[in-house]
Design a protein around this motif. Structure first.
Motif, PDB file in Angstrom:
ATOM      1  N   LEU A 199       0.837  -1.201   0.000  1.00  0.00           N
ATOM      2  CA  LEU A 199       0.000   0.000   0.000  1.00  0.00           C
ATOM      3  C   LEU A 199       0.869   1.247   0.000  1.00  0.00           C
ATOM      4  N   VAL A 200       1.850   1.239   0.908  1.00  0.00           N
ATOM      5  CA  VAL A 200       2.722   2.396   1.054  1.00  0.00           C
ATOM      6  C   VAL A 200       3.458   2.676  -0.255  1.00  0.00           C
ATOM      7  N   LYS A 201       3.897   1.589  -0.883  1.00  0.00           N
ATOM      8  CA  LYS A 201       4.642   1.755  -2.131  1.00  0.00           C
ATOM      9  C   LYS A 201       3.755   2.251  -3.249  1.00  0.00           C
ATOM     10  N   HIS A 202       2.537   1.729  -3.288  1.00  0.00           N
ATOM     11  CA  HIS A 202       1.641   2.058  -4.388  1.00  0.00           C
ATOM     12  C   HIS A 202       1.175   3.506  -4.336  1.00  0.00           C
ATOM     13  N   PHE A 203       0.803   3.958  -3.170  1.00  0.00           N
ATOM     14  CA  PHE A 203       0.364   5.348  -3.033  1.00  0.00           C
ATOM     15  C   PHE A 203       1.553   6.189  -2.588  1.00  0.00           C
ATOM     16  N   HIS A 204       2.004   7.033  -3.436  1.00  0.00           N
ATOM     17  CA  HIS A 204       3.204   7.809  -3.100  1.00  0.00           C
ATOM     18  C   HIS A 204       2.860   8.940  -2.144  1.00  0.00           C
ATOM     19  N   LYS A 205       2.898   8.615  -0.864  1.00  0.00           N
ATOM     20  CA  LYS A 205       2.556   9.605   0.149  1.00  0.00           C
ATOM     21  C   LYS A 205       3.721   9.778   1.102  1.00  0.00           C
ATOM     22  N   ARG A 206       3.552  10.743   1.958  1.00  0.00           N
ATOM     23  CA  ARG A 206       4.565  10.937   3.006  1.00  0.00           C
ATOM     24  C   ARG A 206       4.533   9.723   3.933  1.00  0.00           C
ATOM     25  N   VAL A 207       5.682   9.207   4.275  1.00  0.00           N
ATOM     26  CA  VAL A 207       5.754   8.052   5.173  1.00  0.00           C
ATOM     27  C   VAL A 207       6.572   8.414   6.401  1.00  0.00           C
ATOM     28  N   VAL A 208       5.999   8.210   7.559  1.00  0.00           N
ATOM     29  CA  VAL A 208       6.712   8.451   8.804  1.00  0.00           C
ATOM     30  C   VAL A 208       6.940   7.092   9.461  1.00  0.00           C
ATOM     31  N   GLU A 209       8.167   6.787   9.755  1.00  0.00           N
ATOM     32  CA  GLU A 209       8.430   5.493  10.379  1.00  0.00           C
ATOM     33  C   GLU A 209       8.809   5.671  11.842  1.00  0.00           C
ATOM     34  N   ILE A 210       8.085   4.975  12.668  1.00  0.00           N
ATOM     35  CA  ILE A 210       8.374   5.024  14.102  1.00  0.00           C
ATOM     36  C   ILE A 210       9.025   3.715  14.500  1.00  0.00           C
ATOM     37  N   HIS A 211      10.101   3.837  15.256  1.00  0.00           N
ATOM     38  CA  HIS A 211      10.732   2.628  15.758  1.00  0.00           C
ATOM     39  C   HIS A 211      11.086   2.826  17.225  1.00  0.00           C
ATOM     40  N   ASP A 212      10.563   1.961  18.053  1.00  0.00           N
ATOM     41  CA  ASP A 212      10.875   1.992  19.468  1.00  0.00           C
ATOM     42  C   ASP A 212      10.643   3.384  20.088  1.00  0.00           C
ATOM     43  N   GLY A 213       9.556   4.009  19.687  1.00  0.00           N
ATOM     44  CA  GLY A 213       9.167   5.271  20.316  1.00  0.00           C
ATOM     45  C   GLY A 213       9.786   6.515  19.717  1.00  0.00           C
ATOM     46  N   THR A 214      10.602   6.362  18.676  1.00  0.00           N
ATOM     47  CA  THR A 214      11.147   7.571  18.047  1.00  0.00           C
ATOM     48  C   THR A 214      10.925   7.523  16.531  1.00  0.00           C
ATOM     49  N   ILE A 215      10.886   8.690  15.926  1.00  0.00           N
ATOM     50  CA  ILE A 215      10.714   8.747  14.479  1.00  0.00           C
ATOM     51  C   ILE A 215      12.076   8.521  13.829  1.00  0.00           C
ATOM     52  N   VAL A 216      12.176   7.432  13.057  1.00  0.00           N
ATOM     53  CA  VAL A 216      13.473   7.114  12.458  1.00  0.00           C
ATOM     54  C   VAL A 216      13.544   7.508  10.994  1.00  0.00           C
TER      55      VAL A 216
END
Ligand SMILES: Nc1ncnc2c1ncn2[C@@H]1O[C@H](COP(=O)(O)OP(=O)(O)OP(=O)(O)O)[C@@H](O)[C@H]1O
Ligand SMILES: [Mg+2]
Lengths: 230, 304
Positions: A199-216
């Motif tokens: 889904l993320v790949k198909h729709f080219h939108k802003r992606v925010v990745e959170i890992h272990d409580g922080t935005i990576v």
């Protein structure tokens, strides 16, 4: 629209769910939030909807600093958001129709408006035939779509969706994100948590990745031209 | 909250009574028993009051002669009594007349029951029915009468009145404690019943809150529910009170001389009072039952 300034959230059992998170989401953006299980994605959304309060930092939604919000103001700020919960949160003594209508009753809509609007929204999520069913009689994916219908029914300026396609087959997932995309095109800000990379790949939108409580990771928000291409 | 929401919320309240029927029935049961006992205490005390009024109104005392005193001497005693200052009226009640009165009261029309107690075998003494000018001087006058030879006893009604007053106080006190205890017990039962059935509603409340319902909005159906349950209980308990009282009055009048008050003229008032009390209890119960959950947010309510 949404601004997090050095926000930390520690649950009462000591779990540090978010650590010093800062993020800005503009009006009209479509943001995917990704990250492994337990990363803090739902916590992030719960802070926006005032279901949890941060231990430190500031959260501003719609120009309003949430920490200054009085308890009785919380329902009114929630009404400006359409929320799809990870755990659906449907009232099981109510039918599908009544569950969706409830959100309209809250804001004081007339019966006439409700009778017109609810079937229309149920049609959008392909549930027009299930209006009279109770949540217990629905599949997980169907329940999830009822939750989505309820989030959409009042035409909110902000939609917060916690894995709205988590229980839905890939084809229907695309349809649903398409629907959200369409709603976004009309100016609604959308935050959507998802685990589905296709889904993320198909729709080219802003992606925010959170890992272990922080935005990576945080891709820049898509430009207007690109949005018209997809 | 808009006015037009009220229609919807009212319907929701009515629906909830049915979806939570176990709790509804239990609440009605508790409320009815509480109201019935309260009503019983009130009606009982009302009866005692009216009995006291009758006695005070009569303001008369019976003076019994010694058993074997010849009627002629008895009449002389009567003359003596009349000479005293404080006597308003003094009426001779011959023993034959007295026994006849008893027969009538006991419903023994043919006189079979007290047969053989008339004439010479009459166990009752002659008596005088005396009323006083000033009841407060009762004690002095009674003492003077007692000194007259031939007087055996004075049937002291003021003593009965005092006893009734005491009884009334006891009943009022007991009634108060009974009501207090019952209210506590019913609150306990209600809150337990609610606790058991509250899980599904707790989820419901938290969901309503998470989609932006105000506490007021969530509360209204609960209040409607409580009010309807309360009114139902009020109507039911006044109906039961009349039914039971009617049955009891029937049997009491047939075995004692005491005639209970007819409460049917108060029917409207009792019904109204019961309905109001029920409504109040119901509404407060409804509010109390959810207030605990309304204070919290989302996950705290059900432990998500
Ligand atoms: N109410 C709570 N009390 C205590 N700890 C909590 C609570 N809710 C979440 N946590 C903890 O906070 C962390 C982040 O949880 P969160 O629900 O935000 O994760 P998530 O990214 O949404 O995960 P998932 O993808 O599985 O939904 C986890 O370690 C979780 O165990
Ligand atoms: Mg989550």
């Amino acid at each position: 629209m949404i601004e997090f300034q050095n926000v930390s959230k520690i649950y009462s059992n000591g779990t540090r769910a978010l650590k010093d998170v800062s993020l800005k989401v503009d009006k009209g953006e479509f943001v995917f939030i990704v990250g492994s299980s337990g990363a803090g994605k739902s916590t992030f959304l719960k802070l926006i909807m005032c279901e949890e309060r941060p231990n430190s930092g500031e959260i501003i939604v719609n120009g309003r600093e949430l920490s200054t919000l009085k308890k009785r103001e919380v329902p009114f700020i929630r009404r400006t958001m359409g929320i799809v919960f990870q755990d659906f949160r449907l009232i099981d003594t109510m039918t599908v129709f009544e569950n969706v209508a409830f959100a309209m009753h809250i804001v004081g809509a007339s019966n006439k408006e409700i009778r017109k609007r609810v079937p229309y929204i149920l049609g959008l999520v392909n549930l027009q035939n299930k209006a009279k069913c109770h949540p217990a009689e629905l599949s997980g994916g169907e329940q999830q779509r009822v939750g989505l219908a309820r989030a959409l029914v009042n035409n909110p300026k902000l939609i917060i969706a916690d894995e709205p396609t988590g229980n839905i087959d890939p084809a229907l997932s695309f349809e649903i994100v398409d629907l959200l995309n369409e709603i976004n095109r009309r100016g609604t800000t959308i935050l959507m948590v998802t685990h589905e990379h296709t889904l993320v790949k198909h729709f080219h939108k802003r992606v925010v990745e959170i890992h272990d409580g922080t935005i990576v990771a945080d891709t820049a928000s898509q430009k207007e031209e690109e949005r018209h291409e997809d | 909250m808009k006015i037009r929401s009220l229609g919807y919320l009212f319907k929701e309240g009515v629906k909830n009574i049915w979806s939570n029927r176990t709790m509804s029935i239990a609440s009605v049961g508790v409320l009815v028993s509480c109201l019935l006992l309260t009503g019983a205490a009130v009606v009982f005390s009302y009866n005692i009051n009216s009995a006291m009024k009758t006695i005070e109104g009569n303001n008369s005392v019976r003076i019994y002669m010694t058993q074997d005193l010849p009627t002629l001497s008895a009449i002389k005693v009567g003359e003596e009594i009349k000479k005293l200052d404080n006597i308003k009226t003094c009426e001779f009640v011959p023993k034959d007349e007295a026994i006849q009165q008893y027969m009538k009261i006991l419903g023994d029309k043919n006189g079979t029951m007290l047969q053989g107690m008339t004439g010479k075998d009459n166990p009752l003494p002659d008596a005088f029915k005396v009323s006083f000018k000033d009841l407060s001087k009762y004690k002095d006058t009674a003492a003077q009468i007692k000194k007259i030879p031939g007087v055996a006893t004075i049937n002291d009604y003021s003593d009965v009145a005092a006893k009734l007053t005491r009884l009334d106080k006891v009943v009022t006190m007991a009634g108060f404690w009974i009501i207090l205890l019952l209210s506590l017990v019913s609150l306990f039962i209600i809150s337990n019943t609610i606790r058991v059935t509250m899980f599904s509603r707790r989820v419901e409340i938290s969901i309503m809150k998470s989609v932006g319902a105000t506490n007021g909005f969530i509360r209204v159906p609960f209040i409607v529910e409580g009010i309807i349950i309360g009114m139902l209980s009020g109507a039911l308990s006044s109906f039961l009170l009349f039914l039971i009282y009617d049955k009891m009055v029937g049997s009491i009048t047939s075995i004692t001389l005491f005639s209970p008050v007819d409460i049917s003229p108060m029917a409207g008032k009792i019904l109204l009072a019961f309905m109001l009390a029920g409504t109040l209890f119901g509404a407060v119960g409804g509010v109390i039952s959810i207030s605990k959950y309304l204070k919290k947010e989302g996950g705290e309510i059900v432990g998500w």
